[in-house]
Design a protein around this motif. Structure first.
Motif: not given
Length: 82
Positions: A7-26
């Motif tokens: 929708l253009g409400k945020i800028k997000v790289d889904l691959e980067e987000l997926n890596f961040f979530l898998a590697d973090g405490q989330y």
């Protein structure tokens, strides 16, 4: 996140987000039947169904929603404006 990005409400790289979530405490939070039932009880103060689903999830899971959208404060103590 994908919906907000599309929708253009945020800028997000889904691959980067997926890596961040898998590697973090989330943990990912899937939408459950209980969330959907709670969603039906959420007042339509805010017409965005995605935001209302986040509110429903927070209420069911006893979490806090951190947001910069001050309009969501009308949903009560589960919302924290940052």
């Amino acid at each position: 996140m994908a919906i907000k990005g599309a929708l253009g409400k945020i800028k997000v790289d889904l691959e980067e987000l997926n890596f961040f979530l898998a590697d973090g405490q989330y943990q990912r939070l899937d939408v459950t039947f209980e969330h959907a039932c709670k969603f039906r009880q959420i007042p339509s103060h805010h017409r965005d169904p995605f935001d209302r689903m986040l509110i429903a999830q927070c209420e069911v899971e006893q979490l806090r929603l951190l947001t910069s959208d001050s309009f969501l404060a009308c949903y009560g103590s589960c919302v924290e404006i940052v």
